[in-house]
Scaffold this motif. Structure first.
Motif, PDB file in Angstrom:
ATOM      1  N   LEU A 139      -9.586  10.090 -15.808  1.00 38.98           N
ATOM      2  CA  LEU A 139      -8.935   8.815 -16.097  1.00 38.98           C
ATOM      3  C   LEU A 139      -7.524   8.743 -15.529  1.00 38.98           C
ATOM      4  CD1 LEU A 139     -10.233   8.235 -19.732  1.00 38.98           C
ATOM      5  CD2 LEU A 139     -11.063   7.241 -17.605  1.00 38.98           C
ATOM      6  N   VAL A 140      -6.809   9.864 -15.475  1.00 40.63           N
ATOM      7  CA  VAL A 140      -5.483   9.854 -14.860  1.00 40.63           C
ATOM      8  C   VAL A 140      -5.600   9.621 -13.351  1.00 40.63           C
ATOM      9  CG1 VAL A 140      -3.433  11.241 -14.357  1.00 40.63           C
ATOM     10  CG2 VAL A 140      -4.416  11.253 -16.655  1.00 40.63           C
ATOM     11  N   ALA A 141      -6.582  10.246 -12.714  1.00 41.44           N
ATOM     12  CA  ALA A 141      -6.800  10.003 -11.287  1.00 41.44           C
ATOM     13  C   ALA A 141      -7.122   8.538 -11.031  1.00 41.44           C
ATOM     14  CB  ALA A 141      -7.926  10.896 -10.770  1.00 41.44           C
ATOM     15  N   ARG A 142      -7.946   7.969 -11.895  1.00 44.65           N
ATOM     16  CA  ARG A 142      -8.273   6.549 -11.747  1.00 44.65           C
ATOM     17  C   ARG A 142      -7.038   5.677 -11.949  1.00 44.65           C
ATOM     18  NH1 ARG A 142     -12.862   3.172 -15.246  1.00 44.65           N
ATOM     19  NH2 ARG A 142     -12.262   1.090 -14.492  1.00 44.65           N
ATOM     20  N   ALA A 143      -6.189   6.050 -12.896  1.00 43.76           N
ATOM     21  CA  ALA A 143      -4.975   5.274 -13.148  1.00 43.76           C
ATOM     22  C   ALA A 143      -4.069   5.253 -11.923  1.00 43.76           C
ATOM     23  CB  ALA A 143      -4.231   5.846 -14.355  1.00 43.76           C
ATOM     24  N   PHE A 144      -3.844   6.413 -11.311  1.00 47.79           N
ATOM     25  CA  PHE A 144      -2.999   6.467 -10.114  1.00 47.79           C
ATOM     26  C   PHE A 144      -3.629   5.671  -8.977  1.00 47.79           C
ATOM     27  CE2 PHE A 144      -0.709   9.778 -12.277  1.00 47.79           C
ATOM     28  CZ  PHE A 144       0.535   9.833 -11.661  1.00 47.79           C
ATOM     29  N   THR A 145      -4.928   5.821  -8.784  1.00 49.50           N
ATOM     30  CA  THR A 145      -5.614   5.106  -7.709  1.00 49.50           C
ATOM     31  C   THR A 145      -5.535   3.603  -7.928  1.00 49.50           C
ATOM     32  OG1 THR A 145      -7.136   6.958  -7.383  1.00 49.50           O
ATOM     33  CG2 THR A 145      -7.824   4.819  -6.521  1.00 49.50           C
ATOM     34  N   ASN A 146      -5.823   3.165  -9.151  1.00 50.00           N
ATOM     35  CA  ASN A 146      -5.845   1.742  -9.459  1.00 50.00           C
ATOM     36  C   ASN A 146      -4.459   1.116  -9.318  1.00 50.00           C
ATOM     37  OD1 ASN A 146      -6.660  -0.771 -10.412  1.00 50.00           O
ATOM     38  ND2 ASN A 146      -7.843   0.075 -12.091  1.00 50.00           N
ATOM     39  N   ALA A 147      -3.437   1.845  -9.747  1.00 51.28           N
ATOM     40  CA  ALA A 147      -2.080   1.308  -9.682  1.00 51.28           C
ATOM     41  C   ALA A 147      -1.645   1.009  -8.257  1.00 51.28           C
ATOM     42  CB  ALA A 147      -1.100   2.275 -10.336  1.00 51.28           C
ATOM     43  N   CYS A 148      -2.194   1.740  -7.286  1.00 53.15           N
ATOM     44  CA  CYS A 148      -1.755   1.600  -5.891  1.00 53.15           C
ATOM     45  C   CYS A 148      -2.729   0.813  -5.023  1.00 53.15           C
ATOM     46  CB  CYS A 148      -1.557   2.982  -5.274  1.00 53.15           C
ATOM     47  SG  CYS A 148      -0.240   3.940  -6.034  1.00 53.15           S
ATOM     48  N   ALA A 149      -3.933   0.550  -5.499  1.00 50.99           N
ATOM     49  CA  ALA A 149      -4.956  -0.074  -4.661  1.00 50.99           C
ATOM     50  C   ALA A 149      -4.713  -1.562  -4.497  1.00 50.99           C
ATOM     51  CB  ALA A 149      -6.335   0.160  -5.280  1.00 50.99           C
ATOM     52  N   GLY A 150      -5.002  -2.089  -3.281  1.00 51.84           N
ATOM     53  CA  GLY A 150      -4.875  -3.519  -3.055  1.00 51.84           C
ATOM     54  C   GLY A 150      -3.489  -4.005  -3.381  1.00 51.84           C
ATOM     55  N   ARG A 151      -3.418  -5.047  -4.229  1.00 52.19           N
ATOM     56  CA  ARG A 151      -2.121  -5.459  -4.756  1.00 52.19           C
ATOM     57  C   ARG A 151      -1.721  -4.455  -5.833  1.00 52.19           C
ATOM     58  NH1 ARG A 151      -0.831 -10.650  -8.724  1.00 52.19           N
ATOM     59  NH2 ARG A 151       1.280  -9.963  -9.266  1.00 52.19           N
ATOM     60  N   PRO A 152      -0.634  -3.689  -5.649  1.00 52.05           N
ATOM     61  CA  PRO A 152      -0.242  -2.685  -6.645  1.00 52.05           C
ATOM     62  C   PRO A 152       0.117  -3.338  -7.981  1.00 52.05           C
ATOM     63  CG  PRO A 152       0.878  -2.320  -4.556  1.00 52.05           C
ATOM     64  CD  PRO A 152       0.240  -3.664  -4.472  1.00 52.05           C
ATOM     65  N   GLY A 153       0.141  -2.513  -9.027  1.00 54.78           N
ATOM     66  CA  GLY A 153       0.496  -3.043 -10.331  1.00 54.78           C
ATOM     67  C   GLY A 153       0.455  -1.982 -11.405  1.00 54.78           C
ATOM     68  N   PRO A 154       0.679  -2.382 -12.663  1.00 57.06           N
ATOM     69  CA  PRO A 154       0.765  -1.418 -13.763  1.00 57.06           C
ATOM     70  C   PRO A 154      -0.589  -1.097 -14.390  1.00 57.06           C
ATOM     71  CG  PRO A 154       1.376  -3.596 -14.538  1.00 57.06           C
ATOM     72  CD  PRO A 154       1.086  -3.739 -13.071  1.00 57.06           C
ATOM     73  N   VAL A 155      -0.689   0.112 -14.914  1.00 58.70           N
ATOM     74  CA  VAL A 155      -1.841   0.607 -15.656  1.00 58.70           C
ATOM     75  C   VAL A 155      -1.321   1.205 -16.952  1.00 58.70           C
ATOM     76  CG1 VAL A 155      -3.613   2.413 -15.703  1.00 58.70           C
ATOM     77  CG2 VAL A 155      -3.315   1.015 -13.646  1.00 58.70           C
ATOM     78  N   VAL A 156      -2.055   1.017 -18.044  1.00 60.50           N
ATOM     79  CA  VAL A 156      -1.681   1.576 -19.334  1.00 60.50           C
ATOM     80  C   VAL A 156      -2.790   2.510 -19.818  1.00 60.50           C
ATOM     81  CG1 VAL A 156      -1.225   1.067 -21.771  1.00 60.50           C
ATOM     82  CG2 VAL A 156      -0.233  -0.382 -19.997  1.00 60.50           C
ATOM     83  N   LEU A 157      -2.412   3.713 -20.235  1.00 60.24           N
ATOM     84  CA  LEU A 157      -3.338   4.651 -20.856  1.00 60.24           C
ATOM     85  C   LEU A 157      -2.853   4.953 -22.273  1.00 60.24           C
ATOM     86  CD1 LEU A 157      -4.085   7.306 -18.071  1.00 60.24           C
ATOM     87  CD2 LEU A 157      -5.503   5.373 -18.774  1.00 60.24           C
TER      88      LEU A 157
END
Length: 547
Positions: A139-157
């Motif tokens: 889930l941490v790997a997904r958070a970093f990937t998601n935060a930077c993919a396409g239009r970047p943005g915030p992720v909350v865990l």
């Protein structure tokens, strides 16, 4: 190897390249704090969760990598939400780690319990709760990937406290990779064709995902083709302001000449921005949904292409990939006179008339620009920011830290993040008096972590932006906008920082030198006549026009 959840999580942050994290400590994630004890990650403890989140957001802007912020549950999360909102509106990669009640207490409204999926859903790209320690690497790997993919943005865990205490033999995940789209050869050929037909083209640059290389390559393309370019709201560092192609910024208190150039353009090449409310002057510079100008819109997020404006040529691309693709594109420009006029209008806009009172902010910024031309400049929100937008010149990317979300209190935390990341750089925070006191306690953070930033506080004893609107809409009916301020110099000194007050323009250069040489955080309060409500007009003139 068996690790507790807190240790496993700290190790994953390190695996993904986290070098600095920002926090206000909380018992709900004390297992993660313990995991950081032996970590190579530098932990900066802040005095307010909003400041910690803003620091992480600024880190994301400066690096293009997710800034990491850690806060406790309930009040900590709600106070950090302002930084999450800024990261969302500014398209900044950020990961907020929030403590959560133990899993056997959920759905009871336990102490400080919040459903973070519902709370942060509209403000983030993704919200998740890590219910099992062995899923932390995934889930941490997904958070970093998601935060930077396409239009970047915030992720909350969200992190249940019993999960952080549980043990797991899960291995580390591989370091995340950023995947950005690239423009097709057909798309670049179509762009070439659209430009070849244009008579009055204008580029608009900004948004997220820029790098120093992207800025250099796009500058080469713009200058080789004599293309004028304006910066989107608070994205002025995407292009060196000394470039002959740079013609000003779109946003608050826009130059009337530049606004007219946007209206008169027959082609707009928009590289990066979402074309939001501030960049488009309330969606008035371009008609919705299809502008009368030919619109070429380049953006890394497919959901943004066509969200508000239907482009004649939408190009899905990251900034660096697009800039590389157009770097060698050459045209036969017919618009040199058009470009030169726009640049001359920008140069004229940088000159200002004298301000009322004994201290002229325009003159102070002119001196600052000469003394520290390559400083990282940070600001929050308020009328004082218009002086920076108009009179400062940004040269390198990234050197502008400013919230397109319009959040007050951003400037000082952003400056501290910049200094922690780049201790060799001069970092200047430009704040209003109301703006500064929303995060002024972070002077304690600056002293504790030895972050020698220079803070300039514009002190006019009011919430200036709201007062300006009051005088325009309800002249003479002032309510709720007056401020009684502390002695800002004494306030700074009480934290152990250097502090002094300046009331005359001629005293500013020496005060700046003392601040730069202080060896620690320094604050200079600039006492400004309340009549100088904006860089263009006075309170009396606004009141008279409204009466």
């Amino acid at each position: 190897m068996t690790r507790r959840g807190g240790q496993l999580l700290a190790d994953q942050l390190a695996v993904h390249g986290t070098e600095i994290a920002f926090c206000v400590p909380g018992e709900s994630y004390i297992g993660l704090l313990d995991g950081l004890y032996d970590s190579p990650i530098r932990l900066i403890t802040c005095r307010h969760e909003a400041a910690a989140a803003n620091m992480a957001e600024a880190y994301g802007k400066l690096t293009g990598r997710p800034g990491v912020c850690m806060v406790t549950r309930g009040p900590g999360a709600t106070q950090a939400s302002v930084g999450v909102h800024t990261a969302f509106q500014d398209s900044t990669p950020l990961i907020l780690l929030v403590g959560q009640v133990a899993s056997d207490q959920e759905e009871r409204e336990a102490f400080q319990e919040v459903d973070y999926r519902r709370m942060f859903g509209p403000l983030t790209k993704w919200v998740a709760q890590v219910d099992r320690a062995d899923r932390i690497p995934e889930l941490v790997a997904r958070a970093f990937t998601n935060a930077c993919a396409g239009r970047p943005g915030p992720v909350v865990l969200a992190l249940p406290e019993d999960m952080l205490a549980a043990e797991s033999d899960a291995g580390d995940a591989p370091r995340y990779r950023v995947i950005q789209p690239s423009p097709s050869a057909e798309g670049i050929a179509s762009l070439h064709g659209e430009l070849a037909r244009a008579e009055r083209p204008l580029a608009i640059v900004g948004g997220a995902g820029w790098t120093p290389a992207a800025s250099r390559d796009l500058r080469a393309f713009l200058e080789s083709n004599a293309l004028p370019a304006a910066a989107a709201f608070r994205r002025q560092d995407a292009l060196d302001n000394d470039s002959p192609s740079y013609v000003g910024d779109l946003g608050i208190a826009i130059s009337p000449a530049l606004a007219q150039h946007v209206r008169d353009a027959d082609l707009l090449l928009v590289v990066g921005p979402r074309l939001g409310e501030m960049t488009t002057s309330g969606y008035t510079l371009l008609e919705v949904p299809h502008p009368r100008q030919t619109l070429v819109h380049v953006h890394p997020g497919p959901e943004e292409l066509g969200r508000v404006y239907q482009a004649d040529l939408p190009l899905l691309s990251g900034m660096e990939a697009f800039a590389t693709a157009v770097r060698e594109v050459r045209l036969e420009p017919r618009w040199r006179d058009w470009a030169e006029t726009a640049r001359a209008d920008f140069e004229a806009w940088q000159r200002h008339d004298p301000m009322p009172g004994t201290l002229d902010l325009g003159d102070c910024i002119a001196h600052l620009r000469e003394r520290v031309p390559d400083a990282v400049v940070c600001n929050g929100a308020g009328n004082h920011t218009a002086w920076i937008h108009r009179f400062w010149r940004f040269h390198d990317y990234p050197t502008q830290l400013a919230p397109t979300s319009g959040a007050m209190g951003y400037g000082l935390p952003a400056a501290l993040a910049a200094k922690a990341l780049h201790p060799e750089r001069t970092v200047v925070c430009f704040s209003g008096d109301g703006d500064f006191l929303m995060s002024g306690q972070e002077l304690a953070t600056a002293v504790q972590h030895e972050l020698p930033v220079v803070v300039l506080v514009v002190d006019n004893g009011m919430y200036g932006t709201i007062r300006m609107h009051q005088e325009r809409q309800f002249p003479g009916r002032v309510v709720g906008t007056d401020l009684v301020n502390p002695d800002f110099a004494a306030y700074a000194r009480s934290f152990g920082a250097h502090g002094e007050n300046v009331e005359r323009t001629e005293d500013f250069p020496a005060a700046l030198e003392r601040a730069l040489a202080a060896g620690g955080p320094a604050l200079v309060s600039l006492r400004v006549d309340p009549e100088a409500i904006t860089h263009r007009t006075t309170l009396s003139a606004i009141r008279a026009a409204a009466s």
